[in-house]
Write an enzyme that holds these catalytic residues in place. Structure first.
Site, PDB file in Angstrom:
ATOM      1  N   TYR A  91      45.573  32.248  41.066  1.00  0.00           N
ATOM      2  CA  TYR A  91      45.843  32.695  39.700  1.00  0.00           C
ATOM      3  C   TYR A  91      47.123  32.069  39.133  1.00  0.00           C
ATOM      4  O   TYR A  91      47.656  32.531  38.154  1.00  0.00           O
ATOM      5  CB  TYR A  91      45.890  34.226  39.656  1.00  0.00           C
ATOM      6  CG  TYR A  91      44.549  34.846  40.029  1.00  0.00           C
ATOM      7  CD1 TYR A  91      43.569  35.042  39.053  1.00  0.00           C
ATOM      8  CD2 TYR A  91      44.248  35.199  41.345  1.00  0.00           C
ATOM      9  CE1 TYR A  91      42.330  35.587  39.382  1.00  0.00           C
ATOM     10  CE2 TYR A  91      43.011  35.740  41.682  1.00  0.00           C
ATOM     11  CZ  TYR A  91      42.063  35.929  40.699  1.00  0.00           C
ATOM     12  OH  TYR A  91      40.833  36.458  41.016  1.00  0.00           O
ATOM     13  N   ASP A 150      42.010  39.155  51.578  1.00  0.00           N
ATOM     14  CA  ASP A 150      41.536  38.090  52.473  1.00  0.00           C
ATOM     15  C   ASP A 150      42.663  37.241  53.034  1.00  0.00           C
ATOM     16  O   ASP A 150      42.583  36.788  54.163  1.00  0.00           O
ATOM     17  CB  ASP A 150      40.489  37.239  51.744  1.00  0.00           C
ATOM     18  CG  ASP A 150      39.232  38.050  51.492  1.00  0.00           C
ATOM     19  OD1 ASP A 150      38.456  38.238  52.438  1.00  0.00           O
ATOM     20  OD2 ASP A 150      39.059  38.551  50.375  1.00  0.00           O
ATOM     21  N   HIS A 391      41.926  26.282  44.595  1.00  0.00           N
ATOM     22  CA  HIS A 391      40.916  27.200  44.050  1.00  0.00           C
ATOM     23  C   HIS A 391      41.529  27.974  42.904  1.00  0.00           C
ATOM     24  O   HIS A 391      42.719  28.270  42.890  1.00  0.00           O
ATOM     25  CB  HIS A 391      40.415  28.171  45.113  1.00  0.00           C
ATOM     26  CG  HIS A 391      41.438  29.193  45.531  1.00  0.00           C
ATOM     27  ND1 HIS A 391      41.345  30.529  45.183  1.00  0.00           N
ATOM     28  CD2 HIS A 391      42.570  29.078  46.255  1.00  0.00           C
ATOM     29  CE1 HIS A 391      42.388  31.186  45.677  1.00  0.00           C
ATOM     30  NE2 HIS A 391      43.153  30.340  46.346  1.00  0.00           N
ATOM     31  N   TYR A 472      38.736  40.739  35.500  1.00  0.00           N
ATOM     32  CA  TYR A 472      39.559  41.842  36.008  1.00  0.00           C
ATOM     33  C   TYR A 472      40.990  41.383  36.268  1.00  0.00           C
ATOM     34  O   TYR A 472      41.893  42.186  36.425  1.00  0.00           O
ATOM     35  CB  TYR A 472      38.914  42.465  37.253  1.00  0.00           C
ATOM     36  CG  TYR A 472      39.451  42.008  38.591  1.00  0.00           C
ATOM     37  CD1 TYR A 472      39.124  40.760  39.112  1.00  0.00           C
ATOM     38  CD2 TYR A 472      40.282  42.824  39.343  1.00  0.00           C
ATOM     39  CE1 TYR A 472      39.623  40.347  40.333  1.00  0.00           C
ATOM     40  CE2 TYR A 472      40.781  42.416  40.574  1.00  0.00           C
ATOM     41  CZ  TYR A 472      40.446  41.176  41.056  1.00  0.00           C
ATOM     42  OH  TYR A 472      40.939  40.757  42.266  1.00  0.00           O
ATOM     43  N   ARG A 473      41.220  40.075  36.295  1.00  0.00           N
ATOM     44  CA  ARG A 473      42.574  39.504  36.352  1.00  0.00           C
ATOM     45  C   ARG A 473      42.419  38.050  35.947  1.00  0.00           C
ATOM     46  O   ARG A 473      41.346  37.486  36.068  1.00  0.00           O
ATOM     47  CB  ARG A 473      43.193  39.699  37.744  1.00  0.00           C
ATOM     48  CG  ARG A 473      42.994  38.641  38.786  1.00  0.00           C
ATOM     49  CD  ARG A 473      43.018  39.211  40.204  1.00  0.00           C
ATOM     50  NE  ARG A 473      44.315  39.141  40.850  1.00  0.00           N
ATOM     51  CZ  ARG A 473      44.505  39.438  42.158  1.00  0.00           C
ATOM     52  NH1 ARG A 473      43.512  39.817  42.928  1.00  0.00           N
ATOM     53  NH2 ARG A 473      45.681  39.355  42.697  1.00  0.00           N
TER      54      ARG A 473
END
Lengths: 525, 525
Positions: A91, A150, A391, A472-473
């Site tokens: 993010y 994770d 990612h 959601y974020r």
């Protein structure tokens, strides 16, 4: 490329401010060396992508040092970008939303203040990583389990504040939060819930207080800096039984979801099941080149090849049972019976004695569901090869029904294919909804592909919203775009948050732009 | 006694405002008749106690009518006191905190907007009572259970916003809330969580949204008017097994608490157990005069007489199991084994087929734990005799340990004895804390006793706080006193809430004084 500065300051003004800051927290904890600042960038942004470059990093050790920083930041109107560990790489990592922003990083505030075995909670500072908390519990000899996401390198507080999730019975991290201490932009320190009473006995055991609850307001937010937090833990279970369900057909997704929902609603399964597509599951164990070498999105034949491997399938699902032996036995029986109705589904169950769990479980899926931190899953980002895979997360929420799962799957896989990217999905299930975490992976050495990954994610944010699915974020690079989709009554909630922001932080120094919320004077018109 | 008016208005100004209001919502829905206004008083306040007299009651039918009322209230600076049903009698009923306040009552907004069987939730307006929601679920034929508090006449939204609790697996009402619509003092309408997206599919299934979560801010609050809310329900269980545990000795309290805690933490028991002392349990079935006629607090001998009755004890506890037959069987076995360790404890278990539950269960404890609304427990307030008993709640939160339970018991029983009042306790257990609901009951015809009940409760608020136990909700008459105890960092949380209040409601029209939060200009100095 010249030196990056906060927009509001000249170089000499900034130097003066840095001097003041060094005086308060020590020069060693004010980072301005360009080489060192590189570690604090969006880890997957190319060198030339400089929209989120920081001008400095500050690492205070205490609430008092944070208060000193806030005094100076208010004086000079310096935008501070708070991070706990700053390892939320998918993010945007630790990078600030505003170019020239100063990163306020809390890694040095890393004390585990309490581990309470009787009432099953801990109290942590923001620099405490999941690894740190795990060690502290072990060191105390407390018979408690925790929850981890994770990857275990992140901050317990940072992950919780960003609405993160894990996989034991306390895996809903925002729900398992109880009692915060928060420093406001003014430097004022408040405690939420029962902690608002000076000598409260119930701060970390009862979630609310007398009057309104502010906790939610400090999550995904730029309204304050959380400096302490209660986190609920769970008793060491008598038995721990992680499960692995393989299914053969792409169309099984809807069936899995419609089977898992009643099991969750009836509390037969009490953790967060994760449903992974073939690519996502395979990426934990292998690289793309093991299956296919073409450039465009993975063809069906390659996906089928992955799916046909032992232990894999078009969809694989993991979930786990925790608790007293005889109860777990019954829960497994109920799950077995339910999943047996999906043709070709195979359920594998492992069993562990909760009191004698190995420190390292061979299967990372079993390890993470035991709440033991690791970074094994970082392998998944290396799908396209290279030492350091990248990612970004595209993560909408939707009702936990087969029909919605199918629709979101179709929408996301088609959206990625347009950009020649593989569809890698980890669907995290709660009793009434799922979060469709799409790992948009790319080769960080391939600038064109990296750019396609960012572009695809942004296109998906808009496309998903058209169908009523919201993020959601959101990644740093499209926080504004993601929030823009939340448009009810002319963005009433954003306007509400802006009023709160202006009331609490009139100088707009705390994390401007976080999740699309800007202070007065910085709002996009 | 002259007519009661809002402090800011002359009689003619008020008449003009009432005329405007009648024009907007209809004269029939503007109540000013003194006889009718009497129904909206603190139900247990004597006629001469006039601190909380309302000047009028408004009953709008829609969000648009609320917006019209807010326009007029802002124009005339009229304090509005919002209630949903306004039946929270133990905490002051529908009466406004400020004398001459106008009650904004939402009983006419009573639509059940959705019952979603698949994802187990409903969407309600504030006038929907627990009875109404129960009927709506039945009418839909949805195989869903709900949660109710001990009395079912209240509003689902009102109870949730006041941090109310019930006794099925969704009994933590604030936790089981998902997605609100709120009208702010300005008339602006926002939707929380995923509802901030106009056409969101996940408003009532995923609790948070993108950015800060405002929901907690609108509970026990005067920051907005909640006009819609999602409420989570649970699937009709295959088996429902309510339990009743009797214990012989006063000292068993600590043992019960220390036994119930691991059962809750390990999710063997999944509802809210309630531990009642002898007086509280007996008050549901009998009157004080059946046991004792003296004036001062009940002597030990009388308590022992109660405790020796079949089905009673010094402490009795109720809890229940819900779900698949074989799981419930195991859960009961675990509970039996655990409670067998308390000498003299007897556990009675009833069994019901969840699909064929009688509409009315004979035992009100079994009825309420099935989520079926009733007002049977209103009997408890009639302990001292008379047709209409009174009660006020004194309700601190504390960690769920035997030592804390003993300490709170000692503190409260001694505090009440000082005022010659009986100690009646219902201790509601969550996994890590308990709420010690002390029903301070009194004879409403006895003004001196009524006054002693109020005085004792106030003394207890202060005394409990000295030991670190804070009220989880407060009666109208001592909201300020209760909040005063939340004193960390010079009342930092109250000062924070005041800043939010001023930002959202500059004219201070929404429920001034609610839970001790006052708008600018009305703050006690």
């Amino acid at each position: 490329m010249g030196r990056v500065l906060p927009a509001s300051l000249s170089e000499s003004q900034f130097e003066r401010a840095l001097g003041q800051l060094a005086g308060e927290i020590g020069a060693a904890h004010v980072i301005t060396d360009p080489a060192k600042l590189r570690e604090w960038r969006d880890p997957f942004a190319f060198a030339s992508w400089d929209a989120f470059e920081a001008s400095a990093v500050l690492q205070p050790k205490s609430v008092e040092e944070i208060q000193a920083i806030l005094r100076i930041a208010n004086e000079h109107k310096i935008p501070l970008w708070t991070s706990s560990q700053g390892r939320n790489n998918g993010y945007g990592g630790a990078a600030p939303r505003v170019k020239g922003g100063v990163i306020l990083n809390l890694r040095r505030m890393n004390r585990v203040l309490e581990v309470n075995e009787e009432c099953a909670y801990a109290v942590v500072e923001p620099g405490v990583s999941f690894f740190d908390l795990y060690e502290a519990i072990k060191k105390e000899g407390a018979k408690l389990w925790m929850s981890v996401p994770d990857l275990g390198w992140g901050s317990v507080i940072g992950n919780t504040l960003d609405h993160g999730l894990g996989y034991t019975t306390t895996g809903n991290h925002p729900d398992s939060q109880c009692g915060m201490e928060v420093v406001l932009a003014s430097g004022d320190v408040l405690r939420t819930g029962m902690g608002a009473m000076g000598d409260s006995k119930a701060w970390h055991v009862y979630k609310r207080g007398l009057g309104p609850s502010a906790d939610g307001l400090f999550m995904q937010s730029n309204f304050g800096i959380v400096t302490k937090m209660g986190v609920w833990l769970s008793p060491q279970p008598e038995r721990y039984s992680p499960c692995w369900l393989t299914t053969r057909n792409e169309s099984d997704l809807a069936k899995i979801v419609d089977t898992v929902r009643p099991l969750l609603l009836e509390r037969v399964i009490q953790n967060h099941p994760m449903i992974l597509n073939a690519v996502c599951a395979a990426s934990a164990l292998s690289s793309r080149k093991d299956w296919h070498t073409g450039e465009s999105a993975l063809p069906e034949a390659a996906i089928d090849k992955i799916a046909s491997q032992p232990g894999l399938g078009r969809w694989v699902s993991r979930f786990a049972f925790y608790g007293r032996d005889k109860l777990v036995e019954q829960q497994i029986a109920q799950a077995r019976e339910a999943f047996a109705r999906i043709a070709g589904a195979e359920l594998t169950v492992s069993d562990f004695d909760g009191a004698n769990l190995p420190a390292k479980l061979e299967n990372p899926n079993e390890q993470v569901q035991a709440g033991i931190p690791s970074i094994d899953f970082n392998q998944m980002t290396k799908w396209y090869g290279g030492e350091e895979g990248g990612h970004i997360g595209f993560s909408p929420a939707a009702p936990l029904t087969g029909a919605h799962a199918r629709k979101v799957r179709d929408l996301v896989s088609a959206g990625l294919a347009k950009f020649g990217l593989d569809y890698s999905a980890a669907i995290i299930c709660q009793p009434r909804c799922f979060l469709h975490i799409c790992l948009v992976v790319f080769d960080t050495k391939d600038e064109a592909q990296t750019k396609r990954a960012y572009d695809a994610s942004k296109a998906l944010v808009v496309e998903a919203a058209k169908h009523g699915y919201g993020e959601y974020r959101a990644h740093l690079d499209f926080m504004d775009l993601a929030l823009e989709q939340y448009d009810f009554n002319n963005h009433a909630l954003r306007r509400f948050n802006e009023r709160i922001k202006d009331a609490l932080d009139p100088n707009g120094i705390l994390s401007p732009g976080k999740q699309g919320i800007w202070p007065k004077g910085m709002r996009p018109s």
